[in-house]
Design a protein around this motif. Structure first.
Motif, mmCIF file in Angstrom:
data_model
loop_
_atom_site.group_PDB
_atom_site.id
_atom_site.type_symbol
_atom_site.label_atom_id
_atom_site.label_comp_id
_atom_site.label_asym_id
_atom_site.label_seq_id
_atom_site.Cartn_x
_atom_site.Cartn_y
_atom_site.Cartn_z
ATOM 1 N N VAL A 1 12.581 6.885 -9.103
ATOM 2 C CA VAL A 1 11.639 5.763 -9.078
ATOM 3 C C VAL A 1 12.374 4.462 -8.749
ATOM 4 C CG1 VAL A 1 10.124 4.327 -10.507
ATOM 5 C CG2 VAL A 1 9.966 6.813 -10.647
ATOM 6 N N ASN B 1 0.827 -1.212 0.000
ATOM 7 C CA ASN B 1 0.000 0.000 0.000
ATOM 8 C C ASN B 1 0.861 1.263 0.000
ATOM 9 O OD1 ASN B 1 -2.345 -1.529 0.009
ATOM 10 N ND2 ASN B 1 -2.522 -1.531 2.244
ATOM 11 N N GLN B 2 1.967 1.225 0.749
ATOM 12 C CA GLN B 2 2.870 2.378 0.797
ATOM 13 C C GLN B 2 3.508 2.655 -0.568
ATOM 14 O OE1 GLN B 2 5.780 1.654 3.913
ATOM 15 N NE2 GLN B 2 4.174 0.952 5.306
ATOM 16 N N SER B 3 3.720 1.582 -1.337
ATOM 17 C CA SER B 3 4.398 1.730 -2.626
ATOM 18 C C SER B 3 3.443 1.861 -3.800
ATOM 19 C CB SER B 3 5.323 0.530 -2.878
ATOM 20 O OG SER B 3 4.573 -0.667 -2.976
ATOM 21 N N ALA B 4 2.122 1.877 -3.525
ATOM 22 C CA ALA B 4 1.128 1.888 -4.605
ATOM 23 C C ALA B 4 1.285 3.100 -5.528
ATOM 24 C CB ALA B 4 -0.274 1.848 -4.013
ATOM 25 N N TYR B 5 1.768 4.206 -4.983
ATOM 26 C CA TYR B 5 1.912 5.415 -5.800
ATOM 27 C C TYR B 5 2.912 5.226 -6.939
ATOM 28 C CZ TYR B 5 6.456 6.550 -3.703
ATOM 29 O OH TYR B 5 7.776 6.540 -3.333
ATOM 30 N N LEU B 6 3.789 4.207 -6.809
ATOM 31 C CA LEU B 6 4.796 3.975 -7.849
ATOM 32 C C LEU B 6 4.224 3.285 -9.089
ATOM 33 C CD1 LEU B 6 7.902 2.767 -5.784
ATOM 34 C CD2 LEU B 6 7.672 4.913 -7.038
ATOM 35 N N ASP B 7 3.068 2.630 -8.950
ATOM 36 C CA ASP B 7 2.512 1.864 -10.068
ATOM 37 C C ASP B 7 2.341 2.722 -11.314
ATOM 38 O OD1 ASP B 7 2.471 -0.278 -8.379
ATOM 39 O OD2 ASP B 7 0.302 -0.244 -8.028
ATOM 40 N N GLU B 8 1.811 3.916 -11.094
ATOM 41 C CA GLU B 8 1.578 4.819 -12.229
ATOM 42 C C GLU B 8 2.890 5.236 -12.880
ATOM 43 O OE1 GLU B 8 -0.625 9.041 -12.555
ATOM 44 O OE2 GLU B 8 -1.722 7.527 -11.386
ATOM 45 N N LYS B 9 3.899 5.482 -12.073
ATOM 46 C CA LYS B 9 5.195 5.901 -12.609
ATOM 47 C C LYS B 9 5.896 4.754 -13.335
ATOM 48 C CE LYS B 9 6.066 9.556 -9.202
ATOM 49 N NZ LYS B 9 6.171 10.666 -10.155
ATOM 50 N N TYR C 1 11.625 2.216 -5.521
ATOM 51 C CA TYR C 1 11.198 0.824 -5.740
ATOM 52 C C TYR C 1 12.128 -0.144 -5.014
ATOM 53 C CZ TYR C 1 9.952 -3.473 -8.205
ATOM 54 O OH TYR C 1 9.576 -4.753 -8.500
#
Length: 382
Positions: free
Chosen positions: A168, A145-153, A172
């Motif tokens: 990124v 959940n903490q790393s979910a913001y990276l999915d878009e990038k 990651y």
């Protein structure tokens, strides 16, 4: 007659005092009305293709399994994919190690009451080991959940400017290290548990092989019997046989012309030799190759040698890669791709992979690339 009656009553009472045979009882709920009337399956993770052991019909959002398990068993509770995703629907969630698919869960089956809540994020409880396993999964989900913001990038990674790409990558890698750290802690604290072995198998690509060896040496037979562990143990034994300080392993393969050569034709002849496992289709290998070309030009006259072992399976692509990358050192392959027999001898499961061998044929370093290789050669040929 009274004596016979009392005897009969005593016999019934004694029988009623006999302990009930041990059993497990899984009480489950399903948070999805669409799955009422569908069957959920209890599967053995140690069997080929995770064969179902039992099935249960979901009624009013609930199901149960009951039986006897003589020793702990790692199991999977799941639905048929067609019941979960009818028609053109599909699960778009990106799963990683330590994460369960939707409406499914891994649990340790043992003779005790176990509670299961199947949902998009499922929950298990009821025994000490399952409670620990759930706490571990919760930790993995928190990191996810903490790393979910990276999915878009990550989806547009190649379009990002170099500085943002590096940011990124760093973020990651940081999250991956957190996951690996959590797994390492769980494995070390559960070296006598099935779930400890399962977590090691699941996270094997994220943990240092030396750490894995230490974990296996500390573990008991139950841990080692977890799904996947027998093959991992065999692999780690191979890793140990080609550790730094061990003699190189010889094998025979052909060059691009089909002429047979032994590795010992080049290695153990008084020079330092880098054994380089690579392939023409491997992007990281191609990225690293200019460093090898530079090192070879700089140190070859001083006695430095390289032998390339290609995991290609088409000689034409192999030859094209050699030409494109201006490789001038000996090349060998059996053209079996990932089934390359030399790679199996050296426990190679990712490429590029390198082994630096000393003049006497002893492995003196592994996985040297880029600056690390330059520094090592500078030290050798100072």
């Amino acid at each position: 007659m009274k004596e016979f009656f009392l005897f009969a009553v005593s016999a019934v009472m004694l029988a009623s005092c006999d302990p009930l045979p041990p059993e497990y009882k899984i009480s489950g709920t399903v948070n999805n009305p669409a799955l009422n009337g569908k069957y959920v399956y209890l599967c053995d993770l140690n069997s080929q293709n995770n064969l179902p052991m039992d099935s249960a019909l979901v009624k009013n959002g609930a199901f149960s399994f009951k039986g006897n398990q003589s020793s702990p068993l790692l199991t999977l509770i799941k639905f048929n994919k067609t019941d979960l995703f009818p028609g053109d629907q599909e699960d778009t969630r990106d799963y990683g190690p330590g994460e369960n698919a939707v409406f499914s869960t891994i649990l340790v089956l043992e003779n005790a009451p176990i509670q299961v809540k199947l949902d998009t994020v499922s929950v298990i409880s009821g025994t000490p080991e399952n409670n620990k396993l759930q706490a571990f999964v919760n930790g993995i989900n928190d990191i996810r959940n903490q790393s979910a913001y990276l999915d878009e990038k990550l989806a547009v990674y190649r379009e990002l400017p170099p500085q943002e790409q590096r940011e990124v990558e760093k973020a990651y890698d940081g999250f991956m290290e957190k996951r690996a750290g959590l797994a390492k802690e769980y494995i070390q604290n559960n070296s006598d548990k099935l779930s400890g072995g399962y977590i090691l198998w699941t996270f094997r690509y994220f943990l240092n092989e030396d750490d894995q060896l230490a974990m296996v040496e500390k573990a008991d037979s139950l841990f080692k019997a977890a799904p996947g562990m027998p093959s991992l143990i065999r692999y780690l034994e191979t890793v140990k046989s080609v550790a730094v300080g061990k003699p190189f392993k010889d094998f025979t393969m052909n060059d691009t012309k089909g002429i047979s050569h032994k590795l010992s034709d080049y290695v153990g002849k008084g020079n330092y030799v880098l054994i380089d496992f690579w392939a023409s289709w491997c992007s990281p290998c191609r990225k690293e190759m200019p460093n090898l070309v530079e090192a070879y030009k700089q140190y070859h006259k001083k006695g430095f040698e390289i032998v390339g072992i290609s995991l290609d399976n088409k000689v034409e692509k192999w030859e094209k890669g050699i030409q494109e990358l201006t490789i001038s050192w000996p090349q060998l392959s059996d053209l079996k791709g990932w089934q390359n027999e030399g790679a199996a001898l050296y426990a190679v499961n990712s490429i590029p992979a390198t082994f630096l061998v000393g003049p006497d044929g002893t492995i003196i370093a592994k996985q040297l690339r880029g600056e690390e290789l330059k520094e090592k050669l500078k030290e050798i040929y100072k």
